[in-house]
Design a protein around this motif. Structure first.
Motif, PDB file in Angstrom:
ATOM      1  N   ALA A 505      50.990  83.299  71.688  1.00 57.94           N
ATOM      2  CA  ALA A 505      49.786  83.788  72.357  1.00 57.94           C
ATOM      3  C   ALA A 505      49.140  84.903  71.562  1.00 57.94           C
ATOM      4  O   ALA A 505      47.908  85.037  71.550  1.00 57.94           O
ATOM      5  N   SER A 506      49.963  85.723  70.876  1.00 56.76           N
ATOM      6  CA  SER A 506      49.396  86.806  70.087  1.00 56.76           C
ATOM      7  C   SER A 506      48.466  86.288  69.006  1.00 56.76           C
ATOM      8  O   SER A 506      47.463  86.926  68.665  1.00 56.76           O
ATOM      9  N   LEU A 507      48.758  85.095  68.467  1.00 60.46           N
ATOM     10  CA  LEU A 507      47.888  84.506  67.440  1.00 60.46           C
ATOM     11  C   LEU A 507      46.558  84.089  68.047  1.00 60.46           C
ATOM     12  O   LEU A 507      45.488  84.340  67.483  1.00 60.46           O
ATOM     13  N   SER A 508      46.637  83.427  69.197  1.00 61.25           N
ATOM     14  CA  SER A 508      45.410  82.942  69.819  1.00 61.25           C
ATOM     15  C   SER A 508      44.545  84.100  70.295  1.00 61.25           C
ATOM     16  O   SER A 508      43.313  84.039  70.222  1.00 61.25           O
ATOM     17  N   ILE A 509      45.198  85.163  70.761  1.00 63.12           N
ATOM     18  CA  ILE A 509      44.427  86.268  71.332  1.00 63.12           C
ATOM     19  C   ILE A 509      44.025  87.285  70.274  1.00 63.12           C
ATOM     20  O   ILE A 509      42.871  87.684  70.183  1.00 63.12           O
ATOM     21  N   GLY A 510      44.985  87.733  69.431  1.00 62.62           N
ATOM     22  CA  GLY A 510      44.715  88.821  68.491  1.00 62.62           C
ATOM     23  C   GLY A 510      44.416  88.385  67.081  1.00 62.62           C
ATOM     24  O   GLY A 510      44.121  89.230  66.225  1.00 62.62           O
ATOM     25  N   GLY A 511      44.545  87.107  66.772  1.00 64.92           N
ATOM     26  CA  GLY A 511      44.247  86.632  65.429  1.00 64.92           C
ATOM     27  C   GLY A 511      45.469  86.644  64.524  1.00 64.92           C
ATOM     28  O   GLY A 511      46.612  86.857  64.943  1.00 64.92           O
ATOM     29  N   LEU A 512      45.236  86.404  63.201  1.00 64.00           N
ATOM     30  CA  LEU A 512      46.319  86.228  62.246  1.00 64.00           C
ATOM     31  C   LEU A 512      47.162  87.497  62.113  1.00 64.00           C
ATOM     32  O   LEU A 512      48.387  87.421  62.071  1.00 64.00           O
ATOM     33  N   ARG A 513      46.526  88.679  62.056  1.00 60.63           N
ATOM     34  CA  ARG A 513      47.306  89.902  61.897  1.00 60.63           C
ATOM     35  C   ARG A 513      48.244  90.094  63.068  1.00 60.63           C
ATOM     36  O   ARG A 513      49.435  90.366  62.869  1.00 60.63           O
ATOM     37  N   ALA A 514      47.754  89.941  64.307  1.00 56.08           N
ATOM     38  CA  ALA A 514      48.591  90.132  65.491  1.00 56.08           C
ATOM     39  C   ALA A 514      49.723  89.119  65.519  1.00 56.08           C
ATOM     40  O   ALA A 514      50.882  89.443  65.844  1.00 56.08           O
ATOM     41  N   GLY A 515      49.429  87.866  65.157  1.00 55.00           N
ATOM     42  CA  GLY A 515      50.472  86.846  65.176  1.00 55.00           C
ATOM     43  C   GLY A 515      51.566  87.135  64.171  1.00 55.00           C
ATOM     44  O   GLY A 515      52.762  87.003  64.460  1.00 55.00           O
ATOM     45  N   VAL A 516      51.194  87.557  62.940  1.00 60.46           N
ATOM     46  CA  VAL A 516      52.197  87.851  61.908  1.00 60.46           C
ATOM     47  C   VAL A 516      53.002  89.086  62.278  1.00 60.46           C
ATOM     48  O   VAL A 516      54.231  89.130  62.086  1.00 60.46           O
ATOM     49  N   ALA A 539      41.870  76.837  63.287  1.00 64.96           N
ATOM     50  CA  ALA A 539      42.698  75.954  62.457  1.00 64.96           C
ATOM     51  C   ALA A 539      43.197  76.675  61.220  1.00 64.96           C
ATOM     52  O   ALA A 539      44.351  76.507  60.805  1.00 64.96           O
ATOM     53  N   LEU A 540      42.344  77.515  60.593  1.00 60.66           N
ATOM     54  CA  LEU A 540      42.742  78.262  59.416  1.00 60.66           C
ATOM     55  C   LEU A 540      43.798  79.300  59.758  1.00 60.66           C
ATOM     56  O   LEU A 540      44.800  79.459  59.039  1.00 60.66           O
ATOM     57  N   GLU A 541      43.626  80.026  60.907  1.00 62.00           N
ATOM     58  CA  GLU A 541      44.622  81.020  61.318  1.00 62.00           C
ATOM     59  C   GLU A 541      45.959  80.358  61.621  1.00 62.00           C
ATOM     60  O   GLU A 541      47.025  80.873  61.237  1.00 62.00           O
ATOM     61  N   ALA A 542      45.930  79.216  62.299  1.00 59.44           N
ATOM     62  CA  ALA A 542      47.180  78.528  62.633  1.00 59.44           C
ATOM     63  C   ALA A 542      47.905  78.081  61.364  1.00 59.44           C
ATOM     64  O   ALA A 542      49.128  78.244  61.233  1.00 59.44           O
ATOM     65  N   THR A 543      47.131  77.518  60.377  1.00 60.96           N
ATOM     66  CA  THR A 543      47.759  77.077  59.122  1.00 60.96           C
ATOM     67  C   THR A 543      48.382  78.253  58.376  1.00 60.96           C
ATOM     68  O   THR A 543      49.525  78.185  57.909  1.00 60.96           O
ATOM     69  N   ALA A 544      47.655  79.372  58.254  1.00 63.03           N
ATOM     70  CA  ALA A 544      48.187  80.545  57.574  1.00 63.03           C
ATOM     71  C   ALA A 544      49.411  81.092  58.297  1.00 63.03           C
ATOM     72  O   ALA A 544      50.408  81.485  57.664  1.00 63.03           O
ATOM     73  N   TYR A 545      49.377  81.121  59.653  1.00 62.28           N
ATOM     74  CA  TYR A 545      50.509  81.638  60.417  1.00 62.28           C
ATOM     75  C   TYR A 545      51.759  80.800  60.187  1.00 62.28           C
ATOM     76  O   TYR A 545      52.843  81.339  59.926  1.00 62.28           O
ATOM     77  N   PHE A 546      51.651  79.489  60.257  1.00 58.72           N
ATOM     78  CA  PHE A 546      52.838  78.647  60.104  1.00 58.72           C
ATOM     79  C   PHE A 546      53.378  78.687  58.675  1.00 58.72           C
ATOM     80  O   PHE A 546      54.583  78.552  58.456  1.00 58.72           O
ATOM     81  N   ILE A 547      52.502  78.881  57.687  1.00 56.12           N
ATOM     82  CA  ILE A 547      52.992  79.047  56.301  1.00 56.12           C
ATOM     83  C   ILE A 547      53.820  80.319  56.210  1.00 56.12           C
ATOM     84  O   ILE A 547      54.928  80.328  55.636  1.00 56.12           O
ATOM     85  N   VAL A 548      53.330  81.423  56.802  1.00 54.26           N
ATOM     86  CA  VAL A 548      54.081  82.679  56.792  1.00 54.26           C
ATOM     87  C   VAL A 548      55.388  82.511  57.554  1.00 54.26           C
ATOM     88  O   VAL A 548      56.459  82.964  57.096  1.00 54.26           O
ATOM     89  N   ALA A 549      55.335  81.851  58.726  1.00 61.39           N
ATOM     90  CA  ALA A 549      56.535  81.704  59.546  1.00 61.39           C
ATOM     91  C   ALA A 549      57.608  80.901  58.825  1.00 61.39           C
ATOM     92  O   ALA A 549      58.786  81.285  58.815  1.00 61.39           O
ATOM     93  N   GLU A 550      57.216  79.783  58.188  1.00 69.37           N
ATOM     94  CA  GLU A 550      58.208  78.938  57.490  1.00 69.37           C
ATOM     95  C   GLU A 550      58.789  79.679  56.289  1.00 69.37           C
ATOM     96  O   GLU A 550      60.008  79.658  56.049  1.00 69.37           O
ATOM     97  N   ALA A 551      57.933  80.337  55.506  1.00 66.27           N
ATOM     98  CA  ALA A 551      58.425  81.067  54.334  1.00 66.27           C
ATOM     99  C   ALA A 551      59.333  82.219  54.732  1.00 66.27           C
ATOM    100  O   ALA A 551      60.384  82.452  54.108  1.00 66.27           O
ATOM    101  N   LEU A 552      58.966  82.950  55.794  1.00 65.50           N
ATOM    102  CA  LEU A 552      59.795  84.067  56.233  1.00 65.50           C
ATOM    103  C   LEU A 552      61.120  83.573  56.787  1.00 65.50           C
ATOM    104  O   LEU A 552      62.178  84.198  56.576  1.00 65.50           O
ATOM    105  N   THR A 553      61.114  82.470  57.500  1.00 64.10           N
ATOM    106  CA  THR A 553      62.362  81.889  58.008  1.00 64.10           C
ATOM    107  C   THR A 553      63.297  81.531  56.862  1.00 64.10           C
ATOM    108  O   THR A 553      64.502  81.802  56.905  1.00 64.10           O
TER     109      THR A 553
END
Length: 630
Positions: A505-516, A539-553
């Motif tokens: 929800a933080s991504l949808s509400i606060g954007g890429l910075r809040a989600g990361v 769509a761009l924020e979701a793609t960037a977020y999941f790239i960060v999430a997978e790499a950080l994992t």
């Protein structure tokens, strides 16, 4: 016999005939000189033999006279030796007579000498040995002198005659020698002159043309294919000169053809490279028009697209002066080669369309451009007529093979268009899949949050109220309520984590910075964050977020890193996302299906994902994602 071979045979025959005629003459002169020299030598030997016989006779007479006067037997020793040598000397003199008269004189001298020895000298010496007084008398001595004088007179006549013969033979031998030398000199001079003349002729007729041919061959080997030689040689030499010139013309034609083919292949290679790189069709169209214009050396080249009604739209044009703007539309016109292409789907040619009486828009443009010859080649895309490539030239008629050579460029344009359409369809399909997946994620996250998660929260609250109502009571009911409360709180936490993993929800509400930042807060690893605060398309924020999430994992689970850094900055029309750690490295697309999925997700929005992870040096994941226009 004709030709150079016949001339060479004639020259050689003349030389052989002259030398063959000179040699018998020279041989005869030499033979005569040898015969004269032989006869002179024989005369000299006759003189020598006559002198020898005369000397023996005189020595014989001297020995006998000394014995008769002194009675000393020592005078008989030379007398005996001379008497023994006289027969051989007389026989030798008889055999050396060069002419019959001299042979007769030699015989007479031999007879007189033998008579003197036999009839006078030997009897007189024998009588003196026996002591007869008559042997020592003056009469006997005078008789000996008379006989010797007679023999000497014969010798003088013989020697005088033989000297005359010798002198004559010597003179004749000298004359023969001089004649032989003259003949030899004349033959040699004639041979040399004939050789010089034949050499000069062969040099002019063969050597010089062959040398010119060799020089021409050297220039041809050096690349000067324009060189030619005068075709002035006789017979085979003339044929050789003509053959060299023909070969030079053929080589020049082949070189020009190969150069033209190489230029065409280079132009096709450059266009094919653009097609393979997947550049925009407009760039391919402009490159094709430019390459075709330069390749054919024309004034005008263009690429047009057909509309269903037969009109054509100019999508690229290259010309000396900009007369036809890109995007202009043209109605079907018989002055344009594009009109028959639309009807027949084949290449077409129009000559002098702008120099006739017709007053059509296309004819007017061609007249202003000065185009005298134009050719159009069809562009076929997946079996359908898409458009044409057109070239026009003001210098004269285009080569007959222009249509065939333009076909390769038309095929490349068709391939580029088909590839662009396929890539566009694939990108749209990927974007639709990603958008559908993201929307499904949002719907599931919303449904969980508004449905099951709310019900679980209400259940937990109800259980907490029930436990408070029971107060300090004890028993099985209290235990069951406490267990239900614990299970409900655990289920609420797990459901919240599940919803957060689907789409926080933080991504949808606060954007890429809040989600990361929310993502980083849940990992036990020092992470530096530098994320743009600007809101971007979902769509761009979701793609960037999941790239960060997978790499950080992957960093937390596999890299053993001590620190990580995440950045996401806007560079023009691109979002650049970078995840860097100081772990073990060795990451790749081959070993992570999650990273492969992220690369496909980035490609779905025309982005790129790269990994640089050398073993022992950490890992850097970089994604460049285009920002779509609003």
């Amino acid at each position: 016999m004709t030709g150079l071979t016949g001339r060479t045979i004639v020259v050689g025959g003349l030389l052989a005939l002259f030398i063959g005629a000179a040699f018998p003459i020279l041989d005869r002169a030499i033979g005569e000189q040898r015969e004269s020299a032989r006869m002179a030598t024989q005369s000299r030997r006759s003189l020598t033999a006559a002198s020898t016989v005369e000397r023996l006779v005189l020595d014989l007479e001297t020995g006998e006279r000394g014995f008769l006067i002194s009675h000393d037997p020592r005078f008989l020793r030379p007398w005996t030796a001379d008497r023994a040598a006289i027969p051989d000397a007389v026989r030798q003199l008889d055999t050396l007579g060069a002419v019959p008269a001299q042979r007769r004189r030699a015989q007479q001298i031999g007879a007189a000498v033998e008579s003197y020895v036999r009839d006078y000298s030997v009897p007189l010496v024998d009588a003196a040995r026996r002591g007869r007084p008559s042997a020592r008398g003056a009469a006997a001595l005078n008789e000996g002198s008379r006989r010797v004088d007679a023999i000497r007179a014969e010798f003088d006549r013989f020697i005088a005659a033989e000297r005359g013969i010798f002198d004559a033979r010597s003179a004749h031998a000298d004359a023969d020698a001089r004649r032989a030398v003259a003949v030899a000199s004349a033959g040699l001079a004639g041979s040399v002159l004939l050789i010089i003349l034949s050499g000069a002729y062969l040099t002019r007729a063969i050597v010089l043309p062959v040398r010119r041919a060799a020089a021409m061959a050297g220039r041809l080997a050096g690349g000067d294919l324009r060189t030619r030689m005068a075709e002035t040689g006789p017979a085979e030499i003339g044929a050789l000169e003509r053959s060299f010139n023909t070969m030079a013309r053929a080589l020049e034609t082949n070189r020009d053809e190969l150069r033209r083919l190489a230029d065409q292949q280079a132009a096709l290679r450059r266009v094919a490279t653009l097609v393979a790189r997947g550049v925009a069709p407009a760039e391919v169209f402009e490159a094709v028009a430019d390459e075709v214009r330069r390749l054919f050396g024309t004034d005008h080249a263009a690429v047009s697209r057909f509309e269903p009604d037969g009109t054509s739209v100019m999508v690229a044009a290259v010309e000396e002066a900009v007369v036809i703007p890109v995007g202009s539309r043209w109605e079907p016109d018989e002055a344009s080669p594009m009109t028959p292409v639309f009807r027949t789907r084949r290449a077409a040619r129009v000559e002098d369309a702008g120099h006739g009486p017709a007053a059509t828009p296309v004819a007017d443009v061609m007249r202003r451009l000065g185009i005298r010859s134009s050719v159009a080649s069809p562009i076929i895309v997946e079996g359908s007529l898409w458009g044409t490539i057109v070239v026009g030239d003001s210098k004269g008629q285009l080569p007959p093979d222009t249509e065939q050579r333009m076909q390769s460029f038309a095929e490349l344009v068709g391939t580029a268009i088909a590839n662009a359409e396929s890539r566009a369809e694939l990108a749209a399909s990927r974007a639709r899949v990603v958008a559908t997946a993201d929307e499904t994620r949002r719907r599931i996250e919303r449904d969980l949050h508004d449905g099951a998660q709310q019900h679980l929260v209400q259940t937990v609250i109800a259980l907490k109220l029930a436990r408070r109502a029971l107060g300090d009571a004890a028993g099985p009911a209290v235990t069951l309520v406490e267990e239900a409360l614990e299970s409900g709180e655990l289920a609420a936490r797990e459901l919240r984590d599940l919803a957060h993993g689907i789409l926080p929800a933080s991504l949808s509400i606060g954007g890429l910075r809040a989600g990361v930042e929310a993502l980083v807060s849940r990992v036990r690893l020092p992470v530096s964050v530098d994320i743009t605060a600007e809101r971007l398309p979902a769509a761009l924020e979701a793609t960037a977020y999941f790239i960060v999430a997978e790499a950080l994992t992957n960093t937390v689970k596999h890299a053993g890193a001590r620190h990580a850094r995440i950045s996401a900055v806007i560079d023009g029309h691109t979002l650049r996302v970078e995840i860097r750690d100081d772990g073990a490295g060795g990451a790749s697309f081959d070993g992570s299906t999650g990273m492969l999925g992220l690369r496909d997700r980035a490609a779905a929005i025309n982005g790129e994902l790269h990994i640089d992870s050398p073993p022992g040096e950490g890992t850097v994941v970089v994604a460049t994602l285009p920002i779509p226009p609003e």
